[in-house]
Design a protein around this motif. Structure first.
Motif, PDB file in Angstrom:
ATOM      1  N   ARG A 147      47.797  55.162  33.548  1.00 43.59           N
ATOM      2  CA  ARG A 147      46.448  55.006  34.097  1.00 43.59           C
ATOM      3  C   ARG A 147      46.395  55.736  35.428  1.00 43.59           C
ATOM      4  N   TYR A 148      45.347  56.527  35.648  1.00 45.62           N
ATOM      5  CA  TYR A 148      45.213  57.315  36.872  1.00 45.62           C
ATOM      6  C   TYR A 148      43.898  56.961  37.574  1.00 45.62           C
ATOM      7  N   THR A 149      43.920  56.996  38.894  1.00 44.33           N
ATOM      8  CA  THR A 149      42.706  56.697  39.653  1.00 44.33           C
ATOM      9  C   THR A 149      41.796  57.916  39.726  1.00 44.33           C
ATOM     10  N   CYS A 150      40.518  57.659  39.879  1.00 49.17           N
ATOM     11  CA  CYS A 150      39.522  58.722  40.023  1.00 49.17           C
ATOM     12  C   CYS A 150      38.341  58.153  40.804  1.00 49.17           C
ATOM     13  N   LEU A 151      37.375  58.987  41.089  1.00 52.44           N
ATOM     14  CA  LEU A 151      36.137  58.571  41.725  1.00 52.44           C
ATOM     15  C   LEU A 151      34.992  59.030  40.831  1.00 52.44           C
ATOM     16  N   ARG A 179      23.569  58.670  40.985  1.00 54.15           N
ATOM     17  CA  ARG A 179      24.690  58.719  41.936  1.00 54.15           C
ATOM     18  C   ARG A 179      25.405  57.372  41.891  1.00 54.15           C
ATOM     19  N   LEU A 180      26.738  57.378  41.795  1.00 51.73           N
ATOM     20  CA  LEU A 180      27.470  56.132  41.674  1.00 51.73           C
ATOM     21  C   LEU A 180      28.514  55.975  42.779  1.00 51.73           C
ATOM     22  N   ASP A 181      29.393  56.966  42.934  1.00 54.28           N
ATOM     23  CA  ASP A 181      30.469  56.937  43.933  1.00 54.28           C
ATOM     24  C   ASP A 181      31.253  55.627  43.897  1.00 54.28           C
ATOM     25  N   LYS A 182      31.788  55.299  42.725  1.00 56.07           N
ATOM     26  CA  LYS A 182      32.603  54.107  42.536  1.00 56.07           C
ATOM     27  C   LYS A 182      33.998  54.516  42.073  1.00 56.07           C
ATOM     28  N   PRO A 183      35.025  53.769  42.508  1.00 57.42           N
ATOM     29  CA  PRO A 183      36.370  54.058  42.008  1.00 57.42           C
ATOM     30  C   PRO A 183      36.455  53.757  40.515  1.00 57.42           C
ATOM     31  N   GLY A 184      37.344  54.487  39.867  1.00 53.83           N
ATOM     32  CA  GLY A 184      37.545  54.281  38.445  1.00 53.83           C
ATOM     33  C   GLY A 184      38.961  54.622  38.042  1.00 53.83           C
ATOM     34  N   TYR A 199      39.985  57.446  28.109  1.00 59.39           N
ATOM     35  CA  TYR A 199      39.041  56.379  28.442  1.00 59.39           C
ATOM     36  C   TYR A 199      38.750  56.426  29.935  1.00 59.39           C
ATOM     37  N   LEU A 200      37.492  56.225  30.289  1.00 55.91           N
ATOM     38  CA  LEU A 200      37.073  56.119  31.677  1.00 55.91           C
ATOM     39  C   LEU A 200      36.698  54.666  31.926  1.00 55.91           C
ATOM     40  N   GLU A 201      37.367  54.058  32.891  1.00 54.84           N
ATOM     41  CA  GLU A 201      37.037  52.690  33.289  1.00 54.84           C
ATOM     42  C   GLU A 201      36.442  52.754  34.686  1.00 54.84           C
ATOM     43  N   ILE A 202      35.368  52.022  34.894  1.00 51.13           N
ATOM     44  CA  ILE A 202      34.727  51.973  36.198  1.00 51.13           C
ATOM     45  C   ILE A 202      35.042  50.617  36.812  1.00 51.13           C
ATOM     46  N   GLN A 203      35.475  50.641  38.065  1.00 51.01           N
ATOM     47  CA  GLN A 203      35.877  49.394  38.720  1.00 51.01           C
ATOM     48  C   GLN A 203      34.768  48.347  38.617  1.00 51.01           C
TER      49      GLN A 203
END
Length: 118
Positions: free
Chosen positions: A42-46, A23-28, A70-74
């Motif tokens: 670039r689009y925001t996600c969780l 479980r992570l629940d971090k913005p990305g 590409y998925l970037e994690i904050q």
């Protein structure tokens, strides 16, 4: 949307690899791969959960994305190349184009790994 569907397929080909979801629940951010590998938007996600093989994310259901992005994690500098596996409304399961290294996964999870003396 659980990651188990991705893991079921991969376990047969990689029986010795661990596919534990965390479980992570971090913005990305999602960065689509465009023409000539451009990354203009670039689009925001969780990022809900993550494993060495993929992630479960929440995104705007009206957002249309290419199959690869590409998925970037904050807080993490490197983007992870992904392929969409399944999408239902705001829930998307992605498969990483290569397995995450254990040290990188620990970094994403905020775990500290003790340094080893050589």
């Amino acid at each position: 949307m659980p990651l188990e569907t991705v893991h079921e397929q991969l376990r047969l080909r990689h029986p010795k690899r661990s596919f534990v979801p965390y479980r992570l629940d971090k913005p990305g951010f999602i960065t689509p791969i465009g023409h000539h590998l451009s990354t203009a938007q670039r689009y925001t996600c969780l990022v809900r959960s993550i494993s060495s093989a993929g992630a479960a994310i929440s995104i705007n259901k009206a957002l249309e994305l290419p199959e690869n992005f590409y998925l970037e994690i904050q807080g993490i500098r490197d983007g992870i190349p992904c392929t969409e596996f399944k999408r239902e409304g705001e829930d998307m399961t992605v498969r990483f184009n290569m397995f995450l290294d254990t040290d990188f996964l620990n970094l994403v999870l905020g775990r500290t790994v003790p340094a080893q003396d050589d």
